[in-house]
Design a protein around this motif. Structure first.
Motif, PDB file in Angstrom:
ATOM      1  N   ILE A  19       0.857  -1.177   0.000  1.00  0.00           N
ATOM      2  CA  ILE A  19       0.000   0.000   0.000  1.00  0.00           C
ATOM      3  C   ILE A  19       0.896   1.231   0.000  1.00  0.00           C
ATOM      4  CG2 ILE A  19      -1.792   1.256   1.239  1.00  0.00           C
ATOM      5  CD1 ILE A  19      -2.552  -1.507   2.475  1.00  0.00           C
ATOM      6  N   ASP A  20       0.790   2.036  -1.059  1.00  0.00           N
ATOM      7  CA  ASP A  20       1.589   3.244  -1.201  1.00  0.00           C
ATOM      8  C   ASP A  20       0.625   4.415  -1.358  1.00  0.00           C
ATOM      9  OD1 ASP A  20       3.729   4.965  -1.538  1.00  0.00           O
ATOM     10  OD2 ASP A  20       3.856   4.581  -3.704  1.00  0.00           O
ATOM     11  N   GLN A  22      -2.600   5.986  -1.854  1.00  0.00           N
ATOM     12  CA  GLN A  22      -3.881   5.536  -2.382  1.00  0.00           C
ATOM     13  C   GLN A  22      -3.701   4.503  -3.502  1.00  0.00           C
ATOM     14  OE1 GLN A  22      -5.452   6.793   0.352  1.00  0.00           O
ATOM     15  NE2 GLN A  22      -7.197   6.767  -1.022  1.00  0.00           N
ATOM     16  N   HIS A  23      -2.517   3.934  -3.607  1.00  0.00           N
ATOM     17  CA  HIS A  23      -2.215   2.943  -4.640  1.00  0.00           C
ATOM     18  C   HIS A  23      -1.954   1.593  -3.977  1.00  0.00           C
ATOM     19  CE1 HIS A  23      -1.103   1.814  -8.697  1.00  0.00           C
ATOM     20  NE2 HIS A  23      -0.065   1.175  -8.201  1.00  0.00           N
ATOM     21  N   VAL A  24      -2.711   0.566  -4.390  1.00  0.00           N
ATOM     22  CA  VAL A  24      -2.591  -0.777  -3.821  1.00  0.00           C
ATOM     23  C   VAL A  24      -2.075  -1.718  -4.902  1.00  0.00           C
ATOM     24  CG1 VAL A  24      -3.825  -2.691  -2.730  1.00  0.00           C
ATOM     25  CG2 VAL A  24      -4.499  -0.345  -2.229  1.00  0.00           C
ATOM     26  N   THR A  25      -1.021  -2.477  -4.580  1.00  0.00           N
ATOM     27  CA  THR A  25      -0.456  -3.471  -5.491  1.00  0.00           C
ATOM     28  C   THR A  25      -0.510  -4.823  -4.798  1.00  0.00           C
ATOM     29  OG1 THR A  25       1.052  -1.796  -6.359  1.00  0.00           O
ATOM     30  CG2 THR A  25       1.551  -4.076  -6.886  1.00  0.00           C
ATOM     31  N   LYS A  34      -2.991  -4.039  -9.830  1.00  0.00           N
ATOM     32  CA  LYS A  34      -2.866  -2.717  -9.201  1.00  0.00           C
ATOM     33  C   LYS A  34      -4.223  -2.039  -9.171  1.00  0.00           C
ATOM     34  CE  LYS A  34       1.824  -2.230 -10.856  1.00  0.00           C
ATOM     35  NZ  LYS A  34       2.768  -1.478 -11.658  1.00  0.00           N
ATOM     36  N   LEU A  35      -4.413  -1.186  -8.166  1.00  0.00           N
ATOM     37  CA  LEU A  35      -5.663  -0.443  -8.011  1.00  0.00           C
ATOM     38  C   LEU A  35      -5.373   0.914  -7.391  1.00  0.00           C
ATOM     39  CD1 LEU A  35      -8.844  -0.465  -8.010  1.00  0.00           C
ATOM     40  CD2 LEU A  35      -8.675  -1.295  -5.675  1.00  0.00           C
ATOM     41  N   ASP A  36      -5.980   1.963  -7.944  1.00  0.00           N
ATOM     42  CA  ASP A  36      -5.925   3.289  -7.351  1.00  0.00           C
ATOM     43  C   ASP A  36      -7.206   3.493  -6.559  1.00  0.00           C
ATOM     44  OD1 ASP A  36      -3.440   4.113  -8.366  1.00  0.00           O
ATOM     45  OD2 ASP A  36      -4.337   4.590 -10.296  1.00  0.00           O
ATOM     46  N   ASP A  39      -9.885   8.905  -2.671  1.00  0.00           N
ATOM     47  CA  ASP A  39      -9.413   9.616  -1.483  1.00  0.00           C
ATOM     48  C   ASP A  39     -10.340   9.456  -0.280  1.00  0.00           C
ATOM     49  OD1 ASP A  39      -7.197  10.541  -2.835  1.00  0.00           O
ATOM     50  OD2 ASP A  39      -8.210  12.355  -3.533  1.00  0.00           O
ATOM     51  N   THR A  68     -14.543  -0.703  -2.818  1.00  0.00           N
ATOM     52  CA  THR A  68     -13.096  -0.865  -2.746  1.00  0.00           C
ATOM     53  C   THR A  68     -12.726  -2.168  -2.060  1.00  0.00           C
ATOM     54  OG1 THR A  68     -12.859   1.534  -2.650  1.00  0.00           O
ATOM     55  CG2 THR A  68     -10.951   0.235  -2.027  1.00  0.00           C
TER      56      THR A  68
END
Length: 179
Positions: A19-20, A22-25, A34-36, A39, A68
């Motif tokens: 988790i970076d 709002q970016h999930v890998t 990957k998913l954005d 907010d 989500t």
């Protein structure tokens, strides 16, 4: 209030989630997705479990949290086990074949329909059954729907392309109304 969004997502062994912001890998034995994330939703990973929280108290935020959560859960399942969808071709002379990334459908039109299979989806044909496999559930469902759209099942004889678990509602023909 979203009840689905409150459920934690267990991460099986062999699957790594990064988790970076709002970016999930999500990485697993079958691949990487990957998913954005919007907010309004906060994604937290602790002790092999992913939980989601709202950043604001609103109905829209609750709805997005549930969405989500479902998307991330499908990503985790996809990279671990993968997804599969089957289509059945019914009709005299109707058939399908694959060659590379193309699916050729002979389903009653004057020319065969050539369907390009998107990257990330594998297709195989066994008799009158088309089997699609992918780690991305969204892409798999979209591809299956587009293949079904080529020749939808008709209600009189049931000819066409249908999902394996789909029940086609049959109608009586002209002679059925006279009785």
């Amino acid at each position: 209030m979203s009840r689905i969004g409150k459920l934690p997502i267990p991460v099986p062994s062999g699957v790594s989630v990064k988790i970076d912001g709002q970016h999930v890998t999500v990485k697993g034995s079958k691949g990487e997705l990957k998913l954005d994330v919007l907010d309004k939703v906060e994604v937290i990973q602790e002790d092999g479990v992913i939980t989601l929280n709202n950043r604001e108290a609103s109905r829209k935020a609750n709805a997005f949290r549930g969405l989500t959560r479902s998307l991330i859960n499908n990503m985790v399942i996809g990279v671990d086990k993968g997804f599969q969808k089957s289509l059945i071709i019914e009709g005299v002379g109707y058939k399908a074949s694959t060659s590379g990334s193309e699916l050729t459908l002979n389903v009653g039109y004057s020319n065969p329909v050539i369907f390009k299979i998107p990257k990330g989806v594998n297709a195989s044909v066994d008799g009158n059954k088309i089997t699609l496999e992918s780690i991305d559930k969204d892409l798999l469902g979209l591809t299956a729907a587009q293949i079904r759209q080529v020749r939808k099942p008709e209600p009189y004889k049931g000819k066409g392309i249908r999902y394996e678990d789909e029940q086609v509602q049959r109608k009586d023909g002209k002679s059925g109304a006279k009785a």
